[in-house]
Design an enzyme around this catalytic site. Structure first.
Site, mmCIF file in Angstrom:
data_model
loop_
_atom_site.group_PDB
_atom_site.id
_atom_site.type_symbol
_atom_site.label_atom_id
_atom_site.label_comp_id
_atom_site.label_asym_id
_atom_site.label_seq_id
_atom_site.Cartn_x
_atom_site.Cartn_y
_atom_site.Cartn_z
ATOM 1 N N HIS A 65 0.828 -1.206 0.000
ATOM 2 C CA HIS A 65 0.000 0.000 0.000
ATOM 3 C C HIS A 65 0.867 1.263 0.000
ATOM 4 C CE1 HIS A 65 -3.542 -2.452 0.671
ATOM 5 N NE2 HIS A 65 -4.296 -1.375 0.694
ATOM 6 N N ARG A 66 1.899 1.255 0.804
ATOM 7 C CA ARG A 66 2.779 2.438 0.857
ATOM 8 C C ARG A 66 3.385 2.712 -0.518
ATOM 9 N NH1 ARG A 66 5.232 5.507 4.510
ATOM 10 N NH2 ARG A 66 4.481 4.236 6.246
#
Length: 495
Positions: free
Chosen positions: A347-348
């Site tokens: 996600h990052r």
């Protein structure tokens, strides 16, 4: 007879494999009793899936949960024990962990990262182990081995109360704030007294004591600690949190309490929950050889059937707005079609790429993403045990990912925070939960899987997977209504 290094290393390694697929018999019995008494349909089904998963793992000798935990070893070394050790306990425990987690027949997920303030690179073998060692009277070495999942470990709390404060009130108020990320129903461990470090150590160790709250209730309390246990079990279950936070009668199976003398001005209290993947075993070494472990009889599991969960079919390859709008909190679904996996690290990277204006390695428009880091497959498996991870860790990425990709479904475990729910509502998305503690069962619904992006992240890489009849529950609908608010409110009672 001499207790050798190999006796200790081989015993810990075998113990780690053993507990990866065998629940303690007392835990199975307590869960079976909770299932029999549960009145909430959603919670009852969640407990059923956990018990079915438990038996499947025992038969298949594959992990109960995809989070195979950090290694915790508690040693009580008799001062007269005839040991022949040249290495430190840390070195021997690490060798044992390495053997167990890299075993080809049943590889366990490596979850430990080095350099916690820096790159956080996975160590690859789940070392180092977490060690507590005590010198005691006697001529034997007593060892307890446990594997502690991150979801429940992350819910650890500590406070130094005033001596006149109520420990029971603090515990109840604290558990109210934990959410469902620790995968209830489970066990609460309390360390009361001592110092900061002593209280934490006691809370962690006491989690491995046998579940005996029913026997205690039958005979009555004989100490302040036992009175506190009985009070807390009743009050915590009255909160109505229930299995997986869906609302129900059983939130805790037991509360364990350890105490130690403390400073007159202090009342330290440590609280550590254990999840529905409670894993531990005890053994004693006397020099006669490595420990042996006896599997529980399959008759220990209740006859509740291993049939597929019931639910409304949902085609992941045709997620139109009308279909999404028809979903309501508490609905049970059976997912079929294609989706992607992704956890914190992925996600990052995706959100950072969106911020730079770079294309993503996968097209999430109109798709679903599953928050999971699976165990490696063995034999003819498509994927290893693949249960959900705690979704709140993805909350801060939710709005930019929904707005930047057109993602429509997210699947994880436990509640979402207010900001994530607002983003879900604003973007016409839906959040679903799979049962934490049913990883092997869930993996059987996955029919194809291949890594498609960020392979350097190991178990946190993005996979493209195809599922058939994957059981889930609607947790947050398009309007922002949450089962983790509605369910407990319905089942809460005076206590």
């Amino acid at each position: 007879m001499t207790i050798t290094e190999d006796h200790l290393v081989s015993s810990i390694a075998e113990a780690l494999q053993f507990i990866s697929y065998y629940h303690p018999a007392d835990f199975v019995a307590a869960m079976a009793d909770a299932w029999a008494r549960e009145e909430s349909p959603s919670a009852k089904e969640a407990i059923r899936q956990i018990l079915v998963n438990s038996r499947m793992a025992a038969v298949g000798k594959r992990p109960l949960c995809q989070d195979t935990g950090s290694v915790n070893v508690f040693l009580e070394v008799g001062v007269e024990a005839p040991t022949a050790w040249r290495r430190s306990v840390q070195e021997m425990a690490d060798e044992a962990a390495r053997r167990a987690y890299l075993l080809e027949a049943n590889p366990l997920r490596a979850s430990v990262v080095s350099d916690p303030l820096g790159a956080r690179r996975n160590t690859g073998d789940n070392t180092p182990a977490m060690i507590q060692t005590e010198l005691v009277a006697g001529d034997r070495v007593s060892v307890t081995v446990s594997a502690k999942g991150g979801g429940s470990e992350n819910k650890t709390k500590f406070a130094v109360l005033n001596p006149s404060d109520s420990v029971a009130d603090w515990v109840v108020d604290t558990v109210k704030t934990l959410g469902a990320g620790w995968c209830p129903p489970g066990i609460i461990g309390l360390g009361v007294g001592g110092s900061v470090d002593k209280a934490m150590a006691m809370a962690k160790k006491v989690l491995n004591d046998p579940i005996d709250i029913t026997d205690l209730r039958a005979r009555g309390a004989r100490s302040a600690e036992e009175e506190l246990r009985l009070e807390l079990v009743d009050r915590l279950n009255a909160l109505g949190i229930g299995a997986q936070g869906l609302g129900g009668l059983t939130t805790v199976l037991d509360v364990k309490v350890a105490t130690f003398p403390t400073h007159a001005a202090s009342l330290p209290v440590a609280l550590i929950p254990n999840c529905a993947a409670t894993r531990h075993v005890h053994f004693t070494l006397d020099g006669s050889g490595p420990a042996t472990f006896t599997p529980p009889s399959l008759s220990a599991w209740p006859e509740i059937g291993a049939g597929d969960a019931a639910g409304r079919p949902l085609d992941l390859d045709n997620l139109d707005e009308a279909t999404l709008a028809s979903l309501a909190p508490g609905d049970t679904l059976l997912l079929s079609g294609h989706l992607f996996t992704g956890r914190d690290a992925a996600h990052r990277r995706m959100v950072d790429a969106l911020g730079r204006g770079d294309p993503l390695p996968v097209d999430l428009a109109g798709r679903a993403i599953y928050y999971v880091g699976p165990v490696d497959p063995v034999g003819d498996e498509v994927i290893g045990p693949a249960g959900p991870t705690t979704s709140t860790r993805m909350d801060k990425f939710t709005r930019p990912l929904l707005e930047g990709t057109g993602l429509k479904l997210m699947i994880g475990k436990a509640e979402r925070g207010p900001a994530a729910i607002e983003a879900i509502r604003d973007n016409g998305a839906v959040y679903l939960i799979a049962v934490g503690g049913a990883a092997y069962l869930v993996s059987k619904a996955i029919k194809a899987a291949k890594p498609v992006a960020y392979q350097d992240l190991g178990m946190e890489a993005i996979y493209a997977i195809r599922v058939e009849d994957m059981p889930v529950t609607v947790a947050v609908d398009m309007r922002g209504a949450s089962i983790h608010t509605l369910g407990p409110a319905r089942w809460a009672r005076a206590g």
